[in-house]
Write a protein that holds these residues in place. Structure first.
Motif, PDB file in Angstrom:
ATOM      1  N   THR A 187       5.085  -0.534  -4.399  1.00 53.02           N
ATOM      2  CA  THR A 187       3.806  -1.192  -4.658  1.00 53.02           C
ATOM      3  C   THR A 187       3.783  -1.716  -6.090  1.00 53.02           C
ATOM      4  OG1 THR A 187       2.694   0.776  -5.551  1.00 53.02           O
ATOM      5  CG2 THR A 187       2.675   0.498  -3.150  1.00 53.02           C
ATOM      6  N   ALA A 188       2.749  -2.492  -6.388  1.00 56.08           N
ATOM      7  CA  ALA A 188       2.429  -2.766  -7.786  1.00 56.08           C
ATOM      8  C   ALA A 188       1.823  -1.503  -8.376  1.00 56.08           C
ATOM      9  CB  ALA A 188       1.441  -3.921  -7.884  1.00 56.08           C
ATOM     10  N   ASP A 189       1.831  -1.413  -9.704  1.00 50.81           N
ATOM     11  CA  ASP A 189       1.132  -0.306 -10.362  1.00 50.81           C
ATOM     12  C   ASP A 189      -0.353  -0.666 -10.369  1.00 50.81           C
ATOM     13  OD1 ASP A 189       0.191   1.760 -11.911  1.00 50.81           O
ATOM     14  OD2 ASP A 189       1.909   1.737 -13.278  1.00 50.81           O
ATOM     15  N   ASP A 190      -0.987  -0.440  -9.222  1.00 50.15           N
ATOM     16  CA  ASP A 190      -2.361  -0.894  -9.030  1.00 50.15           C
ATOM     17  C   ASP A 190      -3.333  -0.219  -9.990  1.00 50.15           C
ATOM     18  OD1 ASP A 190      -1.952  -2.741  -6.849  1.00 50.15           O
ATOM     19  OD2 ASP A 190      -1.521  -1.010  -5.599  1.00 50.15           O
ATOM     20  N   HIS A 222       7.196 -10.955  -4.653  1.00 54.57           N
ATOM     21  CA  HIS A 222       8.506 -11.180  -4.032  1.00 54.57           C
ATOM     22  C   HIS A 222       9.433  -9.995  -4.311  1.00 54.57           C
ATOM     23  CE1 HIS A 222      12.457 -13.042  -3.267  1.00 54.57           C
ATOM     24  NE2 HIS A 222      11.800 -13.903  -2.511  1.00 54.57           N
ATOM     25  N   GLN A 223       9.430  -9.518  -5.547  1.00 50.14           N
ATOM     26  CA  GLN A 223      10.258  -8.368  -5.898  1.00 50.14           C
ATOM     27  C   GLN A 223       9.835  -7.128  -5.122  1.00 50.14           C
ATOM     28  OE1 GLN A 223      10.089  -7.313 -10.055  1.00 50.14           O
ATOM     29  NE2 GLN A 223      11.350  -5.483  -9.791  1.00 50.14           N
ATOM     30  N   MET A 224       8.546  -6.976  -4.915  1.00 44.77           N
ATOM     31  CA  MET A 224       8.040  -5.834  -4.162  1.00 44.77           C
ATOM     32  C   MET A 224       8.635  -5.792  -2.760  1.00 44.77           C
ATOM     33  SD  MET A 224       4.032  -5.006  -3.322  1.00 44.77           S
ATOM     34  CE  MET A 224       3.542  -5.556  -4.964  1.00 44.77           C
ATOM     35  N   GLY A 225       8.623  -6.948  -2.090  1.00 47.16           N
ATOM     36  CA  GLY A 225       9.197  -7.002  -0.751  1.00 47.16           C
ATOM     37  C   GLY A 225      10.683  -6.729  -0.756  1.00 47.16           C
ATOM     38  N   ALA A 226      11.395  -7.312  -1.729  1.00 47.86           N
ATOM     39  CA  ALA A 226      12.838  -7.111  -1.803  1.00 47.86           C
ATOM     40  C   ALA A 226      13.174  -5.644  -2.034  1.00 47.86           C
ATOM     41  CB  ALA A 226      13.426  -7.975  -2.917  1.00 47.86           C
ATOM     42  N   GLU A 227      12.428  -4.981  -2.917  1.00 49.12           N
ATOM     43  CA  GLU A 227      12.675  -3.566  -3.199  1.00 49.12           C
ATOM     44  C   GLU A 227      12.423  -2.707  -1.964  1.00 49.12           C
ATOM     45  OE1 GLU A 227      13.758  -1.817  -5.953  1.00 49.12           O
ATOM     46  OE2 GLU A 227      14.335  -3.755  -6.767  1.00 49.12           O
ATOM     47  N   ALA A 228      11.394  -3.058  -1.186  1.00 47.79           N
ATOM     48  CA  ALA A 228      11.100  -2.295   0.030  1.00 47.79           C
ATOM     49  C   ALA A 228      12.253  -2.402   1.027  1.00 47.79           C
ATOM     50  CB  ALA A 228       9.796  -2.788   0.658  1.00 47.79           C
ATOM     51  N   ARG A 255       0.838  -1.195   0.000  1.00 48.84           N
ATOM     52  CA  ARG A 255       0.000   0.000   0.000  1.00 48.84           C
ATOM     53  C   ARG A 255       0.878   1.252   0.000  1.00 48.84           C
ATOM     54  NH1 ARG A 255      -4.163  -1.713   4.895  1.00 48.84           N
ATOM     55  NH2 ARG A 255      -4.813  -3.738   4.015  1.00 48.84           N
ATOM     56  N   THR A 256       0.322   2.334  -0.495  1.00 53.83           N
ATOM     57  CA  THR A 256       1.074   3.579  -0.577  1.00 53.83           C
ATOM     58  C   THR A 256       0.324   4.696   0.123  1.00 53.83           C
ATOM     59  OG1 THR A 256       2.247   5.071  -2.102  1.00 53.83           O
ATOM     60  CG2 THR A 256       0.037   4.330  -2.763  1.00 53.83           C
ATOM     61  N   HIS A 257       1.020   5.797   0.366  1.00 48.91           N
ATOM     62  CA  HIS A 257       0.433   6.983   0.990  1.00 48.91           C
ATOM     63  C   HIS A 257       1.270   8.174   0.559  1.00 48.91           C
ATOM     64  CE1 HIS A 257      -1.150   9.802   3.922  1.00 48.91           C
ATOM     65  NE2 HIS A 257      -2.013   8.896   4.365  1.00 48.91           N
ATOM     66  N   ASP A 258       0.601   9.247   0.137  1.00 47.18           N
ATOM     67  CA  ASP A 258       1.323  10.405  -0.372  1.00 47.18           C
ATOM     68  C   ASP A 258       2.342  10.925   0.642  1.00 47.18           C
ATOM     69  OD1 ASP A 258      -0.107  10.318  -2.685  1.00 47.18           O
ATOM     70  OD2 ASP A 258      -1.556  11.856  -2.100  1.00 47.18           O
ATOM     71  N   GLY A 259       3.546  11.217   0.152  1.00 48.43           N
ATOM     72  CA  GLY A 259       4.557  11.848   0.981  1.00 48.43           C
ATOM     73  C   GLY A 259       5.496  10.902   1.683  1.00 48.43           C
ATOM     74  N   PHE A 260       5.295   9.590   1.536  1.00 50.37           N
ATOM     75  CA  PHE A 260       6.137   8.626   2.232  1.00 50.37           C
ATOM     76  C   PHE A 260       6.699   7.599   1.248  1.00 50.37           C
ATOM     77  CE2 PHE A 260       2.864   9.911   5.380  1.00 50.37           C
ATOM     78  CZ  PHE A 260       3.698  10.603   6.249  1.00 50.37           C
ATOM     79  N   ASP A 261       7.872   7.067   1.588  1.00 49.74           N
ATOM     80  CA  ASP A 261       8.488   6.026   0.762  1.00 49.74           C
ATOM     81  C   ASP A 261       7.558   4.828   0.638  1.00 49.74           C
ATOM     82  OD1 ASP A 261      10.868   7.436   0.410  1.00 49.74           O
ATOM     83  OD2 ASP A 261      11.843   6.518   2.144  1.00 49.74           O
ATOM     84  N   PRO A 310      10.803  11.822  -1.180  1.00 46.42           N
ATOM     85  CA  PRO A 310      10.149  10.519  -1.027  1.00 46.42           C
ATOM     86  C   PRO A 310      10.249   9.708  -2.319  1.00 46.42           C
ATOM     87  CG  PRO A 310       8.723  12.283  -0.233  1.00 46.42           C
ATOM     88  CD  PRO A 310       9.864  12.933  -0.941  1.00 46.42           C
ATOM     89  N   SER A 311      10.413   8.408  -2.187  1.00 51.35           N
ATOM     90  CA  SER A 311      10.502   7.511  -3.332  1.00 51.35           C
ATOM     91  C   SER A 311       9.273   6.620  -3.353  1.00 51.35           C
ATOM     92  CB  SER A 311      11.770   6.648  -3.230  1.00 51.35           C
ATOM     93  OG  SER A 311      11.821   5.700  -4.267  1.00 51.35           O
ATOM     94  N   GLN A 312       8.486   6.700  -4.418  1.00 51.96           N
ATOM     95  CA  GLN A 312       7.300   5.860  -4.560  1.00 51.96           C
ATOM     96  C   GLN A 312       7.468   5.018  -5.821  1.00 51.96           C
ATOM     97  OE1 GLN A 312       3.910   8.563  -4.199  1.00 51.96           O
ATOM     98  NE2 GLN A 312       3.923   8.247  -1.998  1.00 51.96           N
ATOM     99  N   ARG A 313       7.876   3.777  -5.623  1.00 52.55           N
ATOM    100  CA  ARG A 313       8.187   2.882  -6.729  1.00 52.55           C
ATOM    101  C   ARG A 313       6.976   2.009  -7.037  1.00 52.55           C
ATOM    102  NH1 ARG A 313      14.236   0.921  -4.672  1.00 52.55           N
ATOM    103  NH2 ARG A 313      15.060   3.040  -4.384  1.00 52.55           N
TER     104      ARG A 313
END
Length: 377
Positions: free
Chosen positions: A165-168, A301-307, A156-162, A323-326
């Motif tokens: 996520t998937a490109d939901d 799996h890649q999502m977790g590794a990137e985090a 999950r994502t939230h504006d302003g914070f690292d 902030p980085s939002q990948r």
């Protein structure tokens, strides 16, 4: 904020005076404590305001930084959820490669439990947190940033914070395009919980793709539910009780979609012919169901590794202040639950992320619906 004031300035006040987000101010000051120069004019402004205000960091955060344990705390809603467990495997694998260990805690997707578990992990002196349970309406993330606690959001994502996520949104668009190209015009969406960016972004993407094709989705066809099979079952009953039930259902995760399919079978609906079903995530059992599930594949799996890599890079001062939002790419996998002709072609059909789903891009009409057994009113 006056220089020489007896009251100690807070990080939130420093950020407001500098015109930046609290998370940005926190990273600027963390880099400064590590002897790294400011990376932008905004960073220089933060440091100057902090100097004038005689800013001192939170004692707990300072202790966390000065006594690194090479431990990362991970918070997830439910580790029994195959999506979250796969993401956690990625986190743990990457953390181990980087010389860190992880400790995970379940929060049951409750803000109160999230706060309690986070405080417990911080009291154990973890170096930072990875949060898989962010709530859009919770102030807790801003509080963590104000205290200088390093953290990264995952799933999950939230504006302003690292976040990683998937490109939901793009995944939701793929679903809307696919169902429209199959000829469906009345599409139900089981949208998950409104506080989770996963459900809201996937729903928004699907609705936008449908609207671009002139397909209006009435508000009562978008139903919020728990992210599990029970949620899917209950929401499907509500959809199928309508005077005009949908000919297709998009469930924003696969476990919800499995609940959808179970209820449709109970109602004697033929999945893929009477009602098309599409899920999201492509969990391992999706292809092995009695009717294989069409779904959007995300790189869990890649999502977790990137985090994990992003958090460690923050801890080591190897990243910029911003902030980085990948967002990792998504891909639609078409199976029999939405397109029974896949079976006759003898294979599952994987549709590239930017391609237009369907049969060689040519829209087809939805198959005729056979009479279905309606649930009791």
């Amino acid at each position: 904020m006056e220089e020489g004031s007896a009251r100690r300035a807070t990080l939130r006040e420093i950020a407001a005076a500098a015109g930046v987000a609290v998370s940005t101010a926190s990273r600027v000051l963390a880099r400064s404590r590590q002897g790294l120069p400011p990376s932008s004019a905004a960073a220089e402004r933060v440091l100057e305001i902090a100097r004038q205000a005689h800013y001192e960091p939170d004692a707990q955060a300072a202790s966390l930084r000065s006594k690194q344990t090479h431990m990362l705390g991970v918070l997830v809603p439910h580790l029994t959820d195959i999506v979250l467990s796969t993401i956690y495997e990625g986190i743990d694998h990457a953390a181990t490669e980087l010389g860190y260990q992880t400790v995970v805690a379940n929060t049951l997707d409750s803000p109160d439990e999230q706060r309690r578990r986070a405080e417990l992990l911080l009291s154990r002196r973890v170096d930072g947190l990875i949060l898989g349970d962010a709530h859009a309406d919770s102030p807790f993330l801003a509080e963590l940033a104000a205290r200088g606690t390093p953290f990264v959001l995952v799933s999950r994502t939230h504006d302003g914070f690292d976040s990683v996520t998937a490109d939901d949104y793009a995944g939701g668009r793929l679903v809307g395009t696919h169902l429209a190209d199959l000829g469906h015009r009345r599409i139900g969406i089981i949208a998950g919980q409104p506080y989770a960016s996963t459900g809201s972004e996937r729903t928004r993407g699907c609705l936008d793709a449908l609207a671009e094709r002139g397909i209006d989705t009435p508000r009562d066809l978008v139903i919020h539910s728990a992210f599990d099979a029970d949620g899917g079952r209950n929401a499907t009953l509500r959809l199928m009780r309508k005077k005009r039930p949908p000919t297709a259902i998009f469930a924003v995760n696969d476990m919800t979609a499995i609940g959808v399919m179970g209820t449709l079978r109970d109602l004697e609906c033929k999945i893929g012919t009477d009602v098309a079903v599409v899920g999201f995530n492509d969990i391992s059992i999706a292809r092995d169901l009695p009717v294989p599930l069409s779904t959007v594949r995300s790189a869990l799996h890649q999502m977790g590794a990137e985090a994990a890599r992003l958090l460690v890079a923050r801890l080591r001062g190897e990243t910029s202040d911003a902030p980085s939002q990948r967002r990792l790419p998504t891909e639609l996998v078409v199976r029999e639950s939405s397109d029974p002709t896949v079976r006759t072609r003898g294979r599952s059909e994987r549709v590239p992320r930017k391609a237009s789903p369907g049969h060689n891009g040519v829209p087809i009409q939805a198959p005729a619906r056979r009479p279905t057994r309606r649930p009791a009113q």
